[in-house]
Design an enzyme around this catalytic site. Structure first.
Site, PDB file in Angstrom:
ATOM      1  N   SER A 216      92.303  90.917  -3.932  1.00  0.00           N
ATOM      2  CA  SER A 216      91.613  89.632  -3.377  1.00  0.00           C
ATOM      3  C   SER A 216      91.609  89.464  -1.813  1.00  0.00           C
ATOM      4  CB  SER A 216      92.395  88.398  -4.042  1.00  0.00           C
ATOM      5  OG  SER A 216      91.890  87.255  -3.720  1.00  0.00           O
TER       6      SER A 216
ATOM      7  N   ASP B  81      86.226  84.410  -0.197  1.00  0.00           N
ATOM      8  CA  ASP B  81      87.428  85.369   0.155  1.00  0.00           C
ATOM      9  C   ASP B  81      86.571  86.798  -0.177  1.00  0.00           C
ATOM     10  OD1 ASP B  81      87.566  85.277  -2.560  1.00  0.00           O
ATOM     11  OD2 ASP B  81      89.682  85.419  -2.621  1.00  0.00           O
TER      12      ASP B  81
END
Length: 562
Positions: free
Chosen positions: A163, A317
């Site tokens: 992530s 992100d």
């Protein structure tokens, strides 16, 4: 006596080094990756200078939790590498067999260092167990994998990603399909006890050399991406305004191309990407930390927004499951909205569009959503932090969000946070505002006038010793306050022993204190509410001042600096 003591210490250190060397050599004999074996041999050759580094790699191993695996890329049991991934995949495959699940496993991956190799290794373990492995056609956003596990009737899915972690990390998320997850858990991340059961299956493995391996799985074609784009673009109202000047950044991650396609398919034209950050780059060269929440992370995006005269700026992100939003202010500057503000905007829009069902958020997110649901006669649900819980807030889930930039606007397609579909709905709101010569900030002001000013913030304290967090939580529990900001406490909830969380409420303030689940931090989530009155600007100033006072008071209760 002193000489004997020193000799004993020396003998003890030598014994410790010998034990460490033996442990490393045992691991090396079972590590399937030559590069990793060579890395460990180099560290062995550097002993005793490398003792601390080797001890850190071997004093524990990455544990499989509800977030799967996440850690630094390095050889040894306490790192992300092919050996650890093979063990995780084998444990997962054995757990699926024990559950009697028969469907395929969908495997996705991002563009981080090692991601493709980890995905391939997972596929080889899955096919070696006699199960189909359906592998994404390339590095793609996490939400596509969460969508594909139900679309392709998968039993489970794996996404290789860390992530928004630093470039030296990687990770491993697991999702369930309908076969094991049911209606609530289909397309959602695993929750207990699945995590502990998979961890036990990993511990029960024999030597990795005995794990049967098959082929690299079935490589999916681009139609899975097309299906995802068709699904999420369908949530946008074709009759709403579409004229919009937008800019975006995928933060060197894998979301750029998919976001561009999604915006175009939904009718918003071309979104202009920050050129320095448009292509995947596992080193994330232009940001100190690839997280839109970090100071300075979206500076290039805001500069591009000014240059393009944009209506809205969007930041994904690196794996595109989260979305941040920035908006123009009256003075020409740009302001990054909080996750709570974006969540409220999305919820308000969905409510006005007639989406019924449950609106959900977490215990650390703004209470404004609750006030909106109560006034508008809609169901409201509050869960523990994390989308694994939000996804299961109800079979009739209409919308869910968490303050950490996570939003689920299309639970009918995937029950996880999705920065790309959230970006489409933000674009829909922004285009509607632009059509009436207004901005997203103007809509936030209207909501503040209707529901009051909700100002949120955090008190976050990083520690070296985790016992300091326990001491702070104990101090808060043993000195339970009767007032906050000179207002009587109207609600106090201690979630021990199930969860280490304390919530304290007054009529116009709330504090939620808990240890961070991912970092060595103590976090207190703060919120105050002020009536808008006749001057919204003054109300916002009062709210900011009140929040600062609350932060200082809570720091005192916890015994930490503010």
């Amino acid at each position: 006596m002193e000489s004997l003591h020193n000799n004993a210490m020396h003998d003890g250190e030598t014994a410790d080094l010998d034990a460490l060397r033996a442990e490393v050599l045992t691991w090396i004999t079972d590590d399937p990756d030559k590069a990793a074996r060579d890395e460990l041999y180099r560290l062995l050759d550097a002993l005793p200078c490398s003792a601390e580094e080797l001890a850190d790699r071997f004093n524990s191993r990455l544990k499989f939790g509800t977030a799967g695996l996440r850690g630094p890329l390095r050889a040894g049991p306490n790192g992300m590498n092919l050996a650890v991934v093979r063990a995780a995949a084998a444990g997962l495959a054995n757990w699926l067999d024990a559950k009697g699940a028969t469907g395929p496993v969908v495997i996705g991956y991002d563009a981080r260092h090692g991601s493709r190799d980890f995905a391939t290794e997972t596929a080889r373990v899955v096919t070696g167990s006699g199960r189909r492995a359906l592998v994404m056609p390339g590095p793609l956003p996490t939400p596509i994998t969460a969508y594909a596990v139900t679309k392709l009737e998968g039993t489970a899915a794996v996404q290789v990603t860390a992530s928004h972690n630093p470039p030296q990390d990687n990770g491993y998320k697991v999702y369930l399909g309908r076969e094991l997850g049911g209606e609530l858990g289909a397309g959602a991340q695993i929750v207990p006890p699945a995590d502990t059961e998979i961890e036990q299956a990993i511990e029960d493995l024999g030597p990795l050399s005995q794990v049967p391996l098959g082929d690299d799985g079935e490589i999916l074609d681009e139609s899975i991406v097309d299906d995802y784009l068709a699904a999420i673009s369908s949530i946008v109202d074709p009759d709403d305004p579409k004229k919009l000047a937008s800019v975006a950044t995928p933060m060197h991650g894998v979301g750029g191309e998919t976001l561009v396609k999604a915006m175009r398919k939904a009718g918003f034209g071309t979104v202009v990407l920050v050129p320095e950050q448009a292509e995947p780059d596992a080193d994330f060269p232009t940001v100190a930390f690839p997280n839109p929440e970090e100071p300075g992370a979206i500076d290039l995006l805001k500069a591009l927004a000014v240059e393009e005269g944009a209506d809205v700026a969007l930041a994904l992100d690196p794996d595109a499951d989260r979305c941040s939003v920035a908006v123009p202010q009256g003075d020409g500057a740009w302001r990054q909205l909080t996750g709570n503000e974006v969540g409220v905007l999305l919820a308000d829009h969905w409510m006005r569009k007639g989406h019924t069902g449950t609106y959900a958020t977490t215990i650390v997110s703004t209470t404004q959503l609750k006030a909106m649901c109560e006034r508008r006669g809609l169901k409201y649900e509050e869960t523990l932090t994390g989308f694994k819980w939000l996804a299961r807030a109800g079979a009739d889930l209409a919308f869910g969000f968490e303050e950490a930039l996570g939003y689920c606007v299309a639970p009918e397609f995937l029950r996880d946070k999705d920065g790309i579909s959230a970006s489409l709905v933000v674009a829909e709101i922004a285009a509607g505002q632009a059509a009436r010569m207004a901005t997203l900030q103007d809509r936030l002001d209207e909501l503040a006038e209707e529901f009051g000013v909700y100002e949120t913030g955090q008190l976050s304290v990083r520690v070296e010793d985790l016992s300091e967090i326990a001491a702070c939580m104990k101090r808060l529990r043993s000195h339970r306050p009767s007032t906050l900001l000179d207002e009587p406490v109207t609600g106090y909830l201690d979630r021990l022993p199930e969860n280490d969380v304390v919530t304290i409420e007054t009529a116009n303030a709330r504090v939620v204190a808990r240890p961070s689940g991912t970092e060595p931090k103590l976090k207190a989530y703060l919120e105050v509410r002020e009536e808008a009155g006749s001057d919204l600007g003054e109300a916002r100033e009062r709210a900011r001042a009140t929040l600062a006072a609350l932060r200082a008071e809570v720091a005192g209760l916890l015994g930490v600096p503010h």
